[in-house]
Design a protein around this motif. Sequence first.
Motif, mmCIF file in Angstrom:
data_model
loop_
_atom_site.group_PDB
_atom_site.id
_atom_site.type_symbol
_atom_site.label_atom_id
_atom_site.label_comp_id
_atom_site.label_asym_id
_atom_site.label_seq_id
_atom_site.Cartn_x
_atom_site.Cartn_y
_atom_site.Cartn_z
ATOM 1 N N LYS A 217 -14.421 16.186 7.020
ATOM 2 C CA LYS A 217 -14.877 14.802 6.872
ATOM 3 C C LYS A 217 -13.664 13.884 6.806
ATOM 4 N N TYR A 218 -13.731 12.814 7.572
ATOM 5 C CA TYR A 218 -12.608 11.870 7.639
ATOM 6 C C TYR A 218 -12.747 10.859 6.505
ATOM 7 N N ASN A 219 -12.072 11.095 5.401
ATOM 8 C CA ASN A 219 -12.077 10.182 4.259
ATOM 9 C C ASN A 219 -10.791 9.357 4.313
ATOM 10 N N HIS A 220 -10.884 8.195 4.931
ATOM 11 C CA HIS A 220 -9.677 7.397 5.165
ATOM 12 C C HIS A 220 -9.021 6.924 3.873
ATOM 13 N N LYS A 221 -9.792 6.754 2.823
ATOM 14 C CA LYS A 221 -9.229 6.244 1.570
ATOM 15 C C LYS A 221 -8.321 7.265 0.892
ATOM 16 N N GLU A 222 -8.473 8.528 1.233
ATOM 17 C CA GLU A 222 -7.586 9.560 0.712
ATOM 18 C C GLU A 222 -6.499 9.921 1.717
ATOM 19 N N ILE A 223 -6.905 10.099 2.977
ATOM 20 C CA ILE A 223 -5.991 10.607 4.011
ATOM 21 C C ILE A 223 -4.877 9.609 4.327
ATOM 22 N N GLU A 224 -5.219 8.328 4.470
ATOM 23 C CA GLU A 224 -4.225 7.358 4.945
ATOM 24 C C GLU A 224 -3.105 7.100 3.940
ATOM 25 N N PRO A 225 -3.410 6.837 2.671
ATOM 26 C CA PRO A 225 -2.295 6.674 1.716
ATOM 27 C C PRO A 225 -1.439 7.933 1.593
ATOM 28 N N LYS A 226 -2.055 9.092 1.692
ATOM 29 C CA LYS A 226 -1.325 10.364 1.590
ATOM 30 C C LYS A 226 -0.228 10.446 2.637
ATOM 31 N N TRP A 227 -0.580 10.143 3.897
ATOM 32 C CA TRP A 227 0.415 10.283 4.977
ATOM 33 C C TRP A 227 1.417 9.135 4.973
ATOM 34 N N GLN A 228 0.997 7.968 4.561
ATOM 35 C CA GLN A 228 1.949 6.861 4.452
ATOM 36 C C GLN A 228 3.022 7.181 3.421
ATOM 37 N N ARG A 229 2.612 7.795 2.295
ATOM 38 C CA ARG A 229 3.594 8.202 1.279
ATOM 39 C C ARG A 229 4.543 9.253 1.843
ATOM 40 N N ARG A 230 4.020 10.229 2.536
ATOM 41 C CA ARG A 230 4.861 11.308 3.065
ATOM 42 C C ARG A 230 5.853 10.804 4.108
ATOM 43 N N TRP A 231 5.380 9.937 4.997
ATOM 44 C CA TRP A 231 6.293 9.385 6.010
ATOM 45 C C TRP A 231 7.443 8.643 5.327
ATOM 46 N N GLU A 232 7.103 7.870 4.291
ATOM 47 C CA GLU A 232 8.130 7.080 3.611
ATOM 48 C C GLU A 232 9.082 7.981 2.813
ATOM 49 N N GLU A 233 8.534 8.969 2.147
ATOM 50 C CA GLU A 233 9.382 9.873 1.359
ATOM 51 C C GLU A 233 10.382 10.616 2.239
ATOM 52 N N ARG A 234 9.927 11.038 3.396
ATOM 53 C CA ARG A 234 10.795 11.814 4.302
ATOM 54 C C ARG A 234 11.564 10.924 5.282
#
Length: 802
Positions: free
Chosen positions: A2-19
């Motif tokens: 299930k595509y839950n954008h409210k969880e998935i999108e912040p997760k990847w934005q944080r990872r991109w920024e951290e790395r």
Amino acid sequence: MKYNHKEIEPKWQRRWEERQIFRARDCSDKPKFYALVEFPYPSGAGMHVGHIKAYSGLEVISRKRRMQGYNVLFPIGFDAFGLPTENYAIRTGIHPRVATDENIKKFTSQLKRVGFSFDWSRTIDTTDEKYYKWTQWIFLKMFEHGLVFRDKALVNYCPSCKVVLSNEDSQGGKCDICHSNIVQKSKDVWYLRITEYADKLLEGLERVDYPPHIKQQQINWIGKSTGAFADFKLVGTDDSLRIYTTRPDTMFGATFMVIAPEHPIIEKHKDRIKNLDEVYAYREECAQKTEFERTQLVKEKTGVRIEGLEAQNPLSGRIIPVYIADYVMMGYGTGAIMAVPAHDERDYEFAKKFGIEIIEVIKGGDISKAPYTGEGEMVNSGFLNGIKTQKEAVAAAIRKLEELGVGCAGVQYKMKDWAFNRQRYWGEPIPIVHCPKCGMVPVPYDQLPLVLPPVDNFEPDEGGESLLAKIPEFVNCKCPRCGGDAKRETDTMPQWAGSSWYYLRYLDPHNDRVFADPDKLKYWLPVDWYNGGMEHVTRHMIYSRFWHKFLYDIGEVPCDEPYAKRTAQGLILGPDGEKMSKSKGNVVDPNDVIDEYGADVLRLYILFMGDYEKAAPWSESSVRGCKRFLDKVAALPEIAKGQGVTSALESKFHKTIKKVSLDIEEMKFNTAIAAMMTLLNDIYEHGSLTVDELKIFIKLLCPFAPHLTEEIWEQLGGKGFLSLAAWPEYDEAKTIDEQVEVAVQINGKLRGTIMLPLNCPRDEALELARADEKIAQMLEGAEIIKEILVPNRIINFVVKSK
């Protein structure tokens, strides 16, 4: 899944920024790609969907380039000086610095929420002292090389904003900022000699990849014309009135002259003028009009004959009257024109109103009814009589002017020198000191930046003076040259200043020794691809190309053009098809879309809604359609099995890889997305795909919907970030269909279709067509007269009844 954008999108934005995966590496061994978008003005209203579209095009291309192994620089910054923020400060009492910082925070948060792959380590702000130090440095270099001057001139003044505006910022007689009517005012103006670079700006267009309509807009803006200067002697004086004309061949038809009401010849010879009061009254009347009002073609013609001044036509010798009229401006050409009423619409109307003689010099029309503006044989023109082409007649007229010593060939430009000062607080201080002994003295380079002083009251002076002029501790200073008492310049630079070189600062934004390291300039320049709005392809682009060419001429940058390629996006219209505006209630807030559907849906829809370069209306139902598409993509892992390829899908995958790859490069994002939608339908129709094929699909979709595809990549056990995985490649041979659908006609009318092997031999193709059950029934009982085959497309049987 299930595509839950409210969880998935912040997760990847944080990872991109951290790395920091989108951080560009200076002087890398990889091929470089510098993608540039027009940095936003950070208003309190925050981003609108137009910003999203403006950045999404190169966002997709930048993500694709990273996956293709490029070292990508995709920066962002903020163009924050200017009147909107200062006017906000006046209304609210909030300092422009505070408002700007808050607005930048808001924009930054919104941009990150969309998932743009900007290199945030290079963010710039044109109002930062460390940035505008180098804006002032470039200004001083121009001053040092004679490209900056100050002159008193009639300027466009906005009484509402209390600021002088350039012609470009007051088109149509309206202020670009508040849309109030502008008036003419005499003021000291700082200018940049952009006209010195007019030819270089034109020549450079031959070496860049801009769409033809963008090149043409710049050509028209510069407005180069070739013609002649000619001197009309003022009878009874030692003076002449110099005119410029593109049609010296019509000079024998010049029956009067018109000069600008502000022309200095009036004051010089006022003792000769018999109706001086009338002349002065008309001049005062003209001073109340805007330049736009004065130069309108469709308006009542007004003017005053100057009694006591007459001029002699240099070719015909005829003595002709001199008028003043509002449509002649001192800032355009020479401030004087010759009038040829037989062959010019405005001159014709003026002559008819004032009863001035009209002499035909080009055959072809009936000048008793209207001026003739076409080509024809020269008449009533002395040595030009009988010449039948304009080119030949112009050349002959110029030769004669030069022989007589009363004129010469010349070039003029529609573009004028750039008015480069504003009488407001929120802008870069102009780093010049006025010394009664030394004149205008530049602030020493080692004393830059010249910083804006803190103030509490931002209200501009009613007389049009800068707020800085009211701060004694800023104004009063010592001359850097002689050490005597002096005063600082109190005007500030226009908003265009900081945006004229921002793409250079991205290359080395934290350097306090130079505006950018030479090695970094050499590695990154020119910008490979610049995208922005059509409203900026003239002013901003011409200004920044001018600054860049100057820096190239003094050896500060390694190439003479800043942008190798330029494209432009179309507007997003409201759901009603009208331009979005708060007053119409048709504005779409991107934050609302993200809240309900997610950033990936917003990104996908904005690029799917139509041709990227054209305007398109917002459609809520199409937004929901994009959401359904991504929901189906999210469910693909459930039907992904095994490795390798699915034979029924193999050709379709290769075709889609090819189409998406090519369409992205041509900014045909909508058809690229449509191709992926078609492939998705084919996959579901087949019922399954392999894990390898799913990885290919999400790689193609990643630049458009990076959050969801990163999540699927992780679920499939993909290594690292999908955003850095290799872009899929296609096999050309597998993009070609083994079979083709061929139309079958009888006597030119379509009767059916059949599937044939690609490049099927003629005899075999005809035999298979005749054998088709439906076609065979129609041919039964008929005599085939002729059989026509267009390979891979059409078979036509020409028949008659037996």
